[in-house]
Design an enzyme around this catalytic site. Structure first.
Site, mmCIF file in Angstrom:
data_model
loop_
_atom_site.group_PDB
_atom_site.id
_atom_site.type_symbol
_atom_site.label_atom_id
_atom_site.label_comp_id
_atom_site.label_asym_id
_atom_site.label_seq_id
_atom_site.Cartn_x
_atom_site.Cartn_y
_atom_site.Cartn_z
ATOM 1 N N CYS A 168 -20.984 1.960 5.564
ATOM 2 C CA CYS A 168 -20.356 1.379 6.748
ATOM 3 C C CYS A 168 -19.113 2.191 7.057
ATOM 4 O O CYS A 168 -18.240 2.344 6.203
ATOM 5 C CB CYS A 168 -19.991 -0.079 6.475
ATOM 6 S SG CYS A 168 -19.012 -0.844 7.779
ATOM 7 N N CYS A 206 0.826 -1.203 0.000
ATOM 8 C CA CYS A 206 0.000 0.000 0.000
ATOM 9 C C CYS A 206 0.864 1.257 0.000
ATOM 10 O O CYS A 206 1.833 1.347 0.761
ATOM 11 C CB CYS A 206 -0.919 0.011 1.219
ATOM 12 S SG CYS A 206 -2.073 1.413 1.224
ATOM 13 N N ARG A 208 -20.507 -3.121 15.247
ATOM 14 C CA ARG A 208 -19.730 -4.341 15.068
ATOM 15 C C ARG A 208 -18.450 -4.303 15.891
ATOM 16 O O ARG A 208 -17.703 -3.327 15.854
ATOM 17 C CB ARG A 208 -19.377 -4.528 13.582
ATOM 18 C CG ARG A 208 -18.573 -5.811 13.333
ATOM 19 C CD ARG A 208 -18.320 -6.036 11.860
ATOM 20 N NE ARG A 208 -19.574 -5.979 11.130
ATOM 21 C CZ ARG A 208 -19.802 -5.139 10.129
ATOM 22 N NH1 ARG A 208 -18.877 -4.319 9.741
ATOM 23 N NH2 ARG A 208 -20.952 -5.146 9.523
#
Length: 394
Positions: free
Chosen positions: A202, A65, A272
């Protein structure tokens, strides 16, 4: 406590607590912890019953990345020893997803490291979404590919994606301290693009990076303002080889207070427990189910998770039940643009990549750990599942 009674009443009415009330939850003592959990649990059960939604991560492209996110094992120049591989083919990703779905997962979260997808990358992921949905009726698919360009969210939606994940991670005022290669505003823009395309938004946070209580409250209020359908709460995995490797700031009690605060601010939203739950909650994980209504099953992006069988046993033993594909996650008043849920990381940063070795794998270390001490022995790099020839632990 008058505070908790007030917060329960507000949660049942979907009324936002004040910032001072949210801060007060984080400031409660360990002696008050079970009262806090019980109060937030009333709100959780009112909107979500005793259902627990299972989600499964598939790391489509690991490492490599170009971004410099301080918390991430996949960051530019990081020497963390993680798996590094380029894009999985659609059939490989579909096969990887099958293990989680067989274990009871309702949602597959497709994650790729990087700043953001090219149009060719969107084509790859679109083919993967179609491959998974062709073989699994009723499965939800969430994509997490980093910063989106104009039109990409619409293309993912057209391919069958149900949701898009991109975490804010921390407060706007401190975002520049953890990442220099993109901005907080960039992240907000991507969440808004996903929402506008009809995807379920989300977006969540990472705690344990040295932030203040004010930072935590600020980011959760910002997530509420963005109208995210699901909020993953990650607990920092201090990977050796990252700038935050020495940030061991969390205790199980602190984690529970954070989850309770999120539940009070987001009473009717999917909360979550994401990366790092095994590492920081440890034996108090079952208590966290009284606060959150969603977890990840098995391994994370770059680190090992609790075995899927252990997750299922924990849910059953705590008196909860796994949410099925014919059950709708969100309360009726929140159903609309998307199907309401999400994944665990942002621009492929591995925010949801926290995890641990189970106590059975490290009994001596578990016995020697001091209360509240750093458990560096529990951080285990993922060597199985996607990108390997070894079966996953779902």
């Amino acid at each position: 406590m008058d505070l908790l009674n007030t917060l329960v009443d507000k949660g049942l009415r979907r009324e936002l607590p004040t910032r001072d009330e949210a801060l007060a939850v984080l400031a409660t003592s360990d002696d008050e912890l079970l009262d806090v959990v019980a109060a937030a649990g009333k709100v959780r059960r009112h909107w979500f019953g005793r259902r627990v939604k299972l989600n499964y991560l598939v790391n489509l492209k690991s490492g490599l990345c170009p971004e410099d996110c301080s918390y991430c094992s996949q960051r530019l120049g990081a020497d963390t020893g993680i798996l590094k591989y380029t894009w999985l083919k659609p059939d490989e990703a579909s096969q990887a997803a099958a293990a989680g779905l067989a274990g009871g997962a309702k949602r597959v979260c497709l994650v790729a490291s990087g700043r953001g997808p090219t149009d060719r990358d969107v084509d790859r992921v679109s083919d993967t979404i179609k491959a998974i949905k062709e073989k699994n009726e009723g499965v939800e698919v969430c994509a997490c590919l980093g910063l989106l360009s104009d039109g990409q969210a619409e293309r993912l939606r057209g391919a069958g994606a149900d949701a898009y994940n991109h975490n804010l991670n921390t407060s706007e005022s401190t975002y520049g301290d953890i990442t220099k290669t993109h901005t907080y505003a960039d992240r907000v823009d991507t969440v808004q693009k996903a929402h506008a395309a009809g995807l379920s938004a989300c977006s969540g946070l990472i705690s344990g990076m040295g932030e203040t209580d004010e930072d935590l409250v600020d980011v959760v209020f910002a997530l509420r303002d963005l109208d995210a359908d699901s909020v993953p709460v990650n607990f920092l995995i201090p990977f050796e080889g990252t700038p935050l490797a020495k940030e061991w700031n969390l205790t199980p009690q602190r984690c529970l207070r954070i989850l309770a605060m999120v539940r009070f601010v987001c009473p009717d939203i999917e909360v979550r427990i994401a990366g790092g739950r095994e590492l920081h909650l440890r034996t108090l994980q079952p208590l966290a189910l009284h606060l959150a209504n969603s977890i990840f099953l098995g391994d994370y992006l770059t680190s090992e998770g609790q075995a899927g069988k252990a997750d299922l046993e924990m849910i059953a033993d705590a008196g909860f039940e796994v949410e099925t594909t014919d059950q709708v996650t969100l309360p009726e008043h929140r159903r609309g643009g998307g199907c309401g849920s999400g994944t665990a990381s942002g621009a492929g940063e591995g925010a949801g990549c926290g995890s641990v070795r189970t106590p059975a794998e490290a009994p001596e270390a578990a016995a020697q750990a001091e209360p509240g001490g750093a458990r560096t022995d529990l951080v285990a790099v993922r060597r199985r599942g996607a990108g390997t020839d070894v079966a996953p632990n779902a």
